[in-house]
Design a protein around this motif. Structure first.
Motif, PDB file in Angstrom:
ATOM      1  N   GLY A 203       0.827  -1.204   0.000  1.00 21.05           N
ATOM      2  CA  GLY A 203       0.000   0.000   0.000  1.00 21.05           C
ATOM      3  C   GLY A 203       0.855   1.246   0.000  1.00 21.05           C
ATOM      4  N   THR A 204       0.475   2.235   0.797  1.00 25.31           N
ATOM      5  CA  THR A 204       1.176   3.509   0.812  1.00 25.31           C
ATOM      6  C   THR A 204       2.651   3.350   1.193  1.00 25.31           C
ATOM      7  OG1 THR A 204       1.312   5.664   1.915  1.00 25.31           O
ATOM      8  CG2 THR A 204       0.380   3.850   3.191  1.00 25.31           C
ATOM      9  N   PRO A 205       3.568   4.066   0.502  1.00 24.84           N
ATOM     10  CA  PRO A 205       4.987   3.997   0.881  1.00 24.84           C
ATOM     11  C   PRO A 205       5.281   4.645   2.218  1.00 24.84           C
ATOM     12  CG  PRO A 205       4.722   4.736  -1.399  1.00 24.84           C
ATOM     13  CD  PRO A 205       3.365   4.796  -0.761  1.00 24.84           C
ATOM     14  N   ASP A 206       4.375   5.494   2.711  1.00 28.55           N
ATOM     15  CA  ASP A 206       4.600   6.211   3.964  1.00 28.55           C
ATOM     16  C   ASP A 206       4.156   5.345   5.145  1.00 28.55           C
ATOM     17  OD1 ASP A 206       5.016   8.003   5.973  1.00 28.55           O
ATOM     18  OD2 ASP A 206       3.291   9.279   5.505  1.00 28.55           O
ATOM     19  N   ALA A 207       5.144   4.747   5.815  1.00 29.18           N
ATOM     20  CA  ALA A 207       4.847   3.890   6.965  1.00 29.18           C
ATOM     21  C   ALA A 207       5.361   4.475   8.265  1.00 29.18           C
ATOM     22  CB  ALA A 207       5.449   2.509   6.747  1.00 29.18           C
ATOM     23  N   GLY A 208       5.919   5.689   8.233  1.00 23.78           N
ATOM     24  CA  GLY A 208       6.491   6.284   9.420  1.00 23.78           C
ATOM     25  C   GLY A 208       7.954   5.983   9.601  1.00 23.78           C
ATOM     26  N   VAL A 209       8.549   5.254   8.643  1.00 28.91           N
ATOM     27  CA  VAL A 209       9.978   4.958   8.626  1.00 28.91           C
ATOM     28  C   VAL A 209      10.494   5.204   7.208  1.00 28.91           C
ATOM     29  CG1 VAL A 209       9.952   3.284  10.512  1.00 28.91           C
ATOM     30  CG2 VAL A 209       9.457   2.524   8.191  1.00 28.91           C
ATOM     31  N   SER A 210      11.809   5.263   7.057  1.00 27.85           N
ATOM     32  CA  SER A 210      12.407   5.550   5.755  1.00 27.85           C
ATOM     33  C   SER A 210      12.405   4.309   4.874  1.00 27.85           C
ATOM     34  CB  SER A 210      13.845   6.052   5.931  1.00 27.85           C
ATOM     35  OG  SER A 210      13.864   7.245   6.688  1.00 27.85           O
ATOM     36  N   LEU A 211      11.687   4.377   3.761  1.00 26.62           N
ATOM     37  CA  LEU A 211      11.626   3.266   2.810  1.00 26.62           C
ATOM     38  C   LEU A 211      13.001   3.043   2.182  1.00 26.62           C
ATOM     39  CD1 LEU A 211       8.830   2.616   0.242  1.00 26.62           C
ATOM     40  CD2 LEU A 211      11.203   2.488  -0.462  1.00 26.62           C
ATOM     41  N   MET A 212      13.449   1.782   2.128  1.00 30.70           N
ATOM     42  CA  MET A 212      14.754   1.464   1.566  1.00 30.70           C
ATOM     43  C   MET A 212      14.642   0.925   0.141  1.00 30.70           C
ATOM     44  SD  MET A 212      16.654  -0.162   4.928  1.00 30.70           S
ATOM     45  CE  MET A 212      18.253  -0.190   4.099  1.00 30.70           C
ATOM     46  N   HIS A 213      13.680   0.022  -0.092  1.00 34.10           N
ATOM     47  CA  HIS A 213      13.439  -0.448  -1.458  1.00 34.10           C
ATOM     48  C   HIS A 213      12.082  -1.144  -1.535  1.00 34.10           C
ATOM     49  CE1 HIS A 213      15.537  -4.228   0.075  1.00 34.10           C
ATOM     50  NE2 HIS A 213      14.373  -4.678  -0.324  1.00 34.10           N
ATOM     51  N   THR A 214      11.652  -1.429  -2.754  1.00 35.96           N
ATOM     52  CA  THR A 214      10.381  -2.109  -3.007  1.00 35.96           C
ATOM     53  C   THR A 214      10.630  -3.287  -3.926  1.00 35.96           C
ATOM     54  OG1 THR A 214       9.125  -0.047  -2.780  1.00 35.96           O
ATOM     55  CG2 THR A 214       8.045  -1.865  -3.928  1.00 35.96           C
ATOM     56  N   ILE A 215      10.053  -4.441  -3.585  1.00 33.09           N
ATOM     57  CA  ILE A 215      10.209  -5.628  -4.409  1.00 33.09           C
ATOM     58  C   ILE A 215       8.829  -6.123  -4.859  1.00 33.09           C
ATOM     59  CG2 ILE A 215      12.326  -6.306  -3.204  1.00 33.09           C
ATOM     60  CD1 ILE A 215      10.636  -8.500  -1.823  1.00 33.09           C
ATOM     61  N   THR A 216       8.815  -7.009  -5.845  1.00 31.10           N
ATOM     62  CA  THR A 216       7.589  -7.669  -6.283  1.00 31.10           C
ATOM     63  C   THR A 216       7.572  -9.071  -5.697  1.00 31.10           C
ATOM     64  OG1 THR A 216       7.511  -6.420  -8.350  1.00 31.10           O
ATOM     65  CG2 THR A 216       6.239  -8.454  -8.247  1.00 31.10           C
ATOM     66  N   ARG A 217       6.491  -9.394  -5.025  1.00 34.89           N
ATOM     67  CA  ARG A 217       6.366 -10.716  -4.412  1.00 34.89           C
ATOM     68  C   ARG A 217       5.069 -11.363  -4.873  1.00 34.89           C
ATOM     69  NH1 ARG A 217       6.682 -12.195   2.070  1.00 34.89           N
ATOM     70  NH2 ARG A 217       6.822 -14.442   1.791  1.00 34.89           N
ATOM     71  N   GLN A 233       3.251  -5.404  -4.706  1.00 31.70           N
ATOM     72  CA  GLN A 233       4.441  -4.621  -4.367  1.00 31.70           C
ATOM     73  C   GLN A 233       4.630  -4.609  -2.852  1.00 31.70           C
ATOM     74  OE1 GLN A 233       6.534  -3.162  -6.880  1.00 31.70           O
ATOM     75  NE2 GLN A 233       5.215  -4.637  -7.944  1.00 31.70           N
ATOM     76  N   GLU A 234       5.822  -4.975  -2.412  1.00 28.42           N
ATOM     77  CA  GLU A 234       6.118  -5.020  -0.985  1.00 28.42           C
ATOM     78  C   GLU A 234       7.281  -4.077  -0.677  1.00 28.42           C
ATOM     79  OE1 GLU A 234       5.965  -8.637   1.943  1.00 28.42           O
ATOM     80  OE2 GLU A 234       7.970  -8.596   1.062  1.00 28.42           O
ATOM     81  N   HIS A 235       7.028  -3.112   0.206  1.00 30.34           N
ATOM     82  CA  HIS A 235       8.050  -2.147   0.613  1.00 30.34           C
ATOM     83  C   HIS A 235       8.852  -2.709   1.785  1.00 30.34           C
ATOM     84  CE1 HIS A 235       5.759   0.455  -1.958  1.00 30.34           C
ATOM     85  NE2 HIS A 235       4.722   0.472  -1.139  1.00 30.34           N
ATOM     86  N   PHE A 236      10.072  -2.176   1.957  1.00 31.69           N
ATOM     87  CA  PHE A 236      10.964  -2.680   3.005  1.00 31.69           C
ATOM     88  C   PHE A 236      11.681  -1.531   3.688  1.00 31.69           C
ATOM     89  CE2 PHE A 236      15.456  -3.708   3.953  1.00 31.69           C
ATOM     90  CZ  PHE A 236      15.261  -4.571   5.021  1.00 31.69           C
ATOM     91  N   ALA A 237      11.843  -1.668   5.008  1.00 30.99           N
ATOM     92  CA  ALA A 237      12.617  -0.698   5.794  1.00 30.99           C
ATOM     93  C   ALA A 237      13.211  -1.415   6.996  1.00 30.99           C
ATOM     94  CB  ALA A 237      11.752   0.471   6.253  1.00 30.99           C
ATOM     95  N   VAL A 238      14.275  -0.850   7.527  1.00 32.91           N
ATOM     96  CA  VAL A 238      14.892  -1.350   8.752  1.00 32.91           C
ATOM     97  C   VAL A 238      14.510  -0.413   9.889  1.00 32.91           C
ATOM     98  CG1 VAL A 238      17.059  -1.800   9.958  1.00 32.91           C
ATOM     99  CG2 VAL A 238      16.808  -2.469   7.557  1.00 32.91           C
ATOM    100  N   VAL A 239      14.011  -0.977  10.972  1.00 29.71           N
ATOM    101  CA  VAL A 239      13.604  -0.207  12.138  1.00 29.71           C
ATOM    102  C   VAL A 239      14.714  -0.301  13.181  1.00 29.71           C
ATOM    103  CG1 VAL A 239      11.844   0.129  13.907  1.00 29.71           C
ATOM    104  CG2 VAL A 239      11.194  -0.693  11.636  1.00 29.71           C
ATOM    105  N   GLN A 240      15.345   0.793  13.493  1.00 27.37           N
ATOM    106  CA  GLN A 240      16.420   0.819  14.477  1.00 27.37           C
ATOM    107  C   GLN A 240      15.844   0.790  15.898  1.00 27.37           C
ATOM    108  OE1 GLN A 240      19.412   0.379  13.534  1.00 27.37           O
ATOM    109  NE2 GLN A 240      19.033   0.664  11.337  1.00 27.37           N
ATOM    110  N   PRO A 241      16.674   0.391  16.884  1.00 25.86           N
ATOM    111  CA  PRO A 241      16.157   0.261  18.255  1.00 25.86           C
ATOM    112  C   PRO A 241      15.429   1.490  18.762  1.00 25.86           C
ATOM    113  CG  PRO A 241      18.363  -0.653  18.100  1.00 25.86           C
ATOM    114  CD  PRO A 241      18.072  -0.013  16.754  1.00 25.86           C
TER     115      PRO A 241
END
Length: 246
Positions: A203-217, A233-241
């Motif tokens: 869905g929306t790229p805005d998840a409250g964290v910085s988007l790193m990349h998007t893949i097709t799954r 389309q599946e977005h991905f981000a890393v959530v720091q502590p």
């Protein structure tokens, strides 16, 4: 503010499927949308042959998952025996698995395969509606997850849940805020947690964290009967502590 349904998935073993060729059955490193929709369907009481209901469920909700603990990989050398059931007038019916094996000692059709699992992995799942017209409200899904019609499991029947699913409907400005409203369980503190969490969402790229990349799954269920899946389309981000509970 948007309403979200958030819940936790934990069990000794989990397997989320991936592209399978031949006798090797791998697993993706986080839950697929088809697996989560199947879990919801089991909670509601939708049967596997009810394709229209299953498709309506998958089309009605967006999906996100946070990997709280990656777990460790387990590779199982799997042996199964599938006696021929016959066809037409010669079709065989058995009351129990014991009867099936006893009557088919010379026709066992032994199948050898290798199957992958993740052990002691922890996932937090988030769902939100795509439109005003959905077959079930988030509140109904919350109640059904707490009192499911069928047994819930993590990808395969050999992977039961080991903790309450702790479903909760919350409101937040974005996905990350919704995840922050779930309290960690002290019973899971002994597990090996990741230094940072991985977040996947659609869905929306805005998840409250910085988007790193998007893949097709390819895991958006189209037909359970024909085992057909569509791309999403599946977005991905890393959530720091420091971002975990913001």
């Amino acid at each position: 503010m948007t309403k979200y349904l958030v819940f936790r998935l934990y069990g000794p073993m989990a397997s989320w499927g991936d592209v399978a060729v031949g006798t090797y059955r791998p697993t993706f490193d986080h839950p697929s949308k088809s697996a989560v929709m199947g879990l919801l369907a089991a909670a509601i009481g939708i049967r596997r042959d009810e394709d229209p209901k299953l498709r309506a469920l998958a089309k009605s909700y967006n999906f996100a998952v946070r990997v709280d603990a990656s777990g460790t990989m387990l590779r199982d050398y799997h042996t199964s025996q599938v006696p021929s059931s016959g066809s037409g007038r010669n079709k065989k019916y058995f009351a129990t698995r014991k009867d099936e094996l006893a009557a088919s000692q010379k026709d066992m059709n032994t199948i050898l395969s290798t199957r992958d699992y993740y052990c002691d992995a922890v996932y937090t799942v988030c769902l939100w509606v795509k439109s005003d017209e959905v077959p079930y409200s988030l509140e109904i899904l919350e109640q059904k997850l707490k009192e499911p019609e069928f047994v819930l499991y993590l990808g395969r029947k050999s992977c039961p849940l080991a903790m309450p699913i702790d479903a909760k409907v919350v409101s937040g400005a974005n996905i990350q805020e919704a995840f922050g409203m779930i309290n960690s369980d002290n019973l899971l503190d002994g597990l090996q947690k990741d230094d940072s969490m991985r977040l996947y969402w659609e869905g929306t790229p805005d998840a409250g964290v910085s988007l790193m990349h998007t893949i097709t799954r390819r895991d958006d269920p189209l037909s359970r009967k024909r085992w057909q899946f569509a791309d999403r389309q599946e977005h991905f981000a890393v959530v720091q502590p420091g971002e975990r509970d913001n």
